[in-house]
Design a protein around this motif. Structure first.
Motif, PDB file in Angstrom:
ATOM      1  N   GLY A 159       0.842  -1.195   0.000  1.00  0.00           N
ATOM      2  CA  GLY A 159       0.000   0.000   0.000  1.00  0.00           C
ATOM      3  C   GLY A 159       0.872   1.238   0.000  1.00  0.00           C
ATOM      4  N   GLU A 160       0.254   2.379   0.259  1.00  0.00           N
ATOM      5  CA  GLU A 160       1.045   3.613   0.196  1.00  0.00           C
ATOM      6  C   GLU A 160       1.636   4.026   1.539  1.00  0.00           C
ATOM      7  OE1 GLU A 160      -2.395   5.547  -1.620  1.00  0.00           O
ATOM      8  OE2 GLU A 160      -2.320   7.014   0.018  1.00  0.00           O
ATOM      9  N   ALA A 161       0.805   4.130   2.543  1.00  0.00           N
ATOM     10  CA  ALA A 161       1.288   4.633   3.834  1.00  0.00           C
ATOM     11  C   ALA A 161       0.296   4.285   4.932  1.00  0.00           C
ATOM     12  CB  ALA A 161       1.461   6.149   3.771  1.00  0.00           C
ATOM     13  N   PRO A 162       0.777   4.162   6.160  1.00  0.00           N
ATOM     14  CA  PRO A 162      -0.145   3.865   7.268  1.00  0.00           C
ATOM     15  C   PRO A 162      -1.127   5.014   7.503  1.00  0.00           C
ATOM     16  CG  PRO A 162       2.179   3.705   7.958  1.00  0.00           C
ATOM     17  CD  PRO A 162       2.169   4.313   6.597  1.00  0.00           C
ATOM     18  N   GLY A 163      -2.312   4.658   7.991  1.00  0.00           N
ATOM     19  CA  GLY A 163      -3.286   5.650   8.416  1.00  0.00           C
ATOM     20  C   GLY A 163      -3.289   5.740   9.943  1.00  0.00           C
ATOM     21  N   GLU A 166      -3.323   2.368  11.857  1.00  0.00           N
ATOM     22  CA  GLU A 166      -2.039   1.671  11.677  1.00  0.00           C
ATOM     23  C   GLU A 166      -0.966   2.355  12.530  1.00  0.00           C
ATOM     24  OE1 GLU A 166      -4.035   2.659   9.118  1.00  0.00           O
ATOM     25  OE2 GLU A 166      -4.786   0.679   8.571  1.00  0.00           O
ATOM     26  N   PRO A 172       0.227  -2.632   9.471  1.00  0.00           N
ATOM     27  CA  PRO A 172      -0.447  -2.089   8.287  1.00  0.00           C
ATOM     28  C   PRO A 172      -1.841  -2.662   8.072  1.00  0.00           C
ATOM     29  CG  PRO A 172       1.247  -3.663   7.624  1.00  0.00           C
ATOM     30  CD  PRO A 172       1.369  -3.493   9.110  1.00  0.00           C
ATOM     31  N   PHE A 173      -2.685  -1.862   7.478  1.00  0.00           N
ATOM     32  CA  PHE A 173      -4.029  -2.285   7.056  1.00  0.00           C
ATOM     33  C   PHE A 173      -4.836  -2.934   8.186  1.00  0.00           C
ATOM     34  CE2 PHE A 173      -2.000  -1.753   2.911  1.00  0.00           C
ATOM     35  CZ  PHE A 173      -2.976  -1.029   2.252  1.00  0.00           C
ATOM     36  N   ASN A 199       3.687  -1.213   3.396  1.00  0.00           N
ATOM     37  CA  ASN A 199       3.469   0.043   2.671  1.00  0.00           C
ATOM     38  C   ASN A 199       4.795   0.576   2.150  1.00  0.00           C
ATOM     39  OD1 ASN A 199       0.557   0.748   3.099  1.00  0.00           O
ATOM     40  ND2 ASN A 199       1.165   0.561   5.251  1.00  0.00           N
ATOM     41  N   HIS A 275      -7.065   0.502  -4.494  1.00  0.00           N
ATOM     42  CA  HIS A 275      -6.839   0.558  -3.047  1.00  0.00           C
ATOM     43  C   HIS A 275      -8.160   0.247  -2.343  1.00  0.00           C
ATOM     44  CE1 HIS A 275      -5.779   2.043   0.908  1.00  0.00           C
ATOM     45  NE2 HIS A 275      -4.527   2.105   0.505  1.00  0.00           N
TER      46      HIS A 275
HETATM   47  N1  URA Z   1      -3.835   2.574   3.567  1.00  0.00           N
HETATM   48  C1  URA Z   1      -2.598   2.142   3.175  1.00  0.00           C
HETATM   49  O1  URA Z   1      -2.154   2.400   2.051  1.00  0.00           O
HETATM   50  N2  URA Z   1      -1.909   1.435   4.052  1.00  0.00           N
HETATM   51  C2  URA Z   1      -2.334   1.125   5.266  1.00  0.00           C
HETATM   52  O2  URA Z   1      -1.612   0.450   6.015  1.00  0.00           O
HETATM   53  C3  URA Z   1      -3.611   1.571   5.641  1.00  0.00           C
HETATM   54  C4  URA Z   1      -4.348   2.295   4.779  1.00  0.00           C
END
Ligand code: URA
Length: 308
Positions: A159-163, A166, A172-173, A199, A275
């Protein structure tokens, strides 16, 4: 509804399950109504099977993608300032084709060994990430989010980045999008414990803004080291940002390239997918809708995964 046997019946159930998980909560009423119209579910299963047949046909006529070394993407993370000097050779992005297809099984492993990290380990990577101060996100993060899952996975989802969730849990996710992802991968027949999920960025951008290029560049060596240890056969890019970074910034948008295989900057075939957050926002479950497309894509990914 006609009774179905074996895997066909399972596929049908999976189709129902996926549709339900992709439903918007506000649509609960219409969802109930739609579930009582079985033909729609049968159609989805049949259409999914049709796509798998096409995949198999395409596999028998495998097209070899372009792997050469002229122009390195200007954004390339592999030119990072971190001490990774054995940078993978650049590759040109695979030509876009209108039908999903598989890439060559030619062994390309540009990640191993990475100079300076010959004795690398997941513990060491986690430690390095937790001490990282290479970008400003270290000031706002609660926790680093290195990645989770099987360290010998055949498939890594990126994925791109933690929210926010996370960031709190360091995994992650795990938020709303992550829960959808869990259901999608389970519906396709993946066991989560067989996959590795991570991510590009290991820290949360404030207010969930998109990662910027500088952040991705300094963070990518961690991903590179993870991939070098895991040695996956396949990468699944979750969303536009991941696809554009892992594949190439010059590819079209995710709506045009989803469901297709590409060479990646890591020398590992990468599959472009939506996504899960985008799917949560999308209400339609009609044929051709993002939810429907994701169902085709995740099944195509599973078929490829099973074939290697
Ligand atoms: N979206 C992401 O791209 N990664 C995550 O870990 C959570 C949400």
């Amino acid at each position: 509804m006609a009774k179905k046997k074996g895997s066909e019946a399972v596929n049908e159930l999976e189709a129902v399950d996926l549709i339900s998980l992709l439903s918007m909560p506000e649509n609960a009423d219409s969802y109930e109504i739609e579930l009582s119209v079985p033909e729609q579910d049968i159609d989805l299963a049949a259409l999914g099977a049709e796509q798998l047949k096409e995949e198999q046909l395409a596999k028998s006529k495998t097209v070899v993608p372009a792997i050469s070394s002229p122009s390195h993407p200007s954004h390339s993370p592999l030119s990072s300032s971190l001490p990774i000097s054995a940078s993978p050779s650049p590759i040109t992005p695979t030509k876009i084709v209108s039908q999903p297809r598989v890439v060559s099984s030619k062994p390309v492993n540009l990640l191993s060994p990475i100079q300076g990290f010959e004795n690398d380990s997941f513990d060491q990577i986690r430690k390095d990430i937790s001490l990282c101060q290479l970008c400003g996100l270290c000031k706002t993060r609660k926790n680093v989010v290195p990645g989770v899952g099987n360290e010998q996975a055949k498939l890594v989802l990126i994925g791109e980045a933690p929210g926010a969730d996370e960031d709190i849990q360091g995994i992650p996710f795990v938020g709303k999008a992550g829960k959808h992802l869990d259901k999608i991968i389970a519906a396709a027949g993946f066991k989560k414990e067989d996959l590795y999920i991570c991510n590009i960025l290991k820290c949360r951008p404030p207010n969930n803004r998109d990662p910027n290029l500088a952040e991705m560049k300094v963070c990518t060596p961690y991903l590179q080291r993870q991939l070098a240890l895991i040695k996956p056969k396949l990468i699944g890019c979750l969303g536009n940002i991941s696809a554009h970074y892992v594949i190439s910034p010059s590819i079209p948008g995710i709506t045009r390239i989803r469901g297709q295989w590409f060479d990646s900057i890591f020398g590992i075939p990468a599959f472009a997918m939506y996504h899960p957050s985008y799917l949560i926002r999308s209400e339609s479950r009609e044929k051709g809708s993002p939810n429907w497309q994701m169902w085709q894509d995740i099944r195509a990914l599973k078929a490829k995964y099973d074939s290697i």
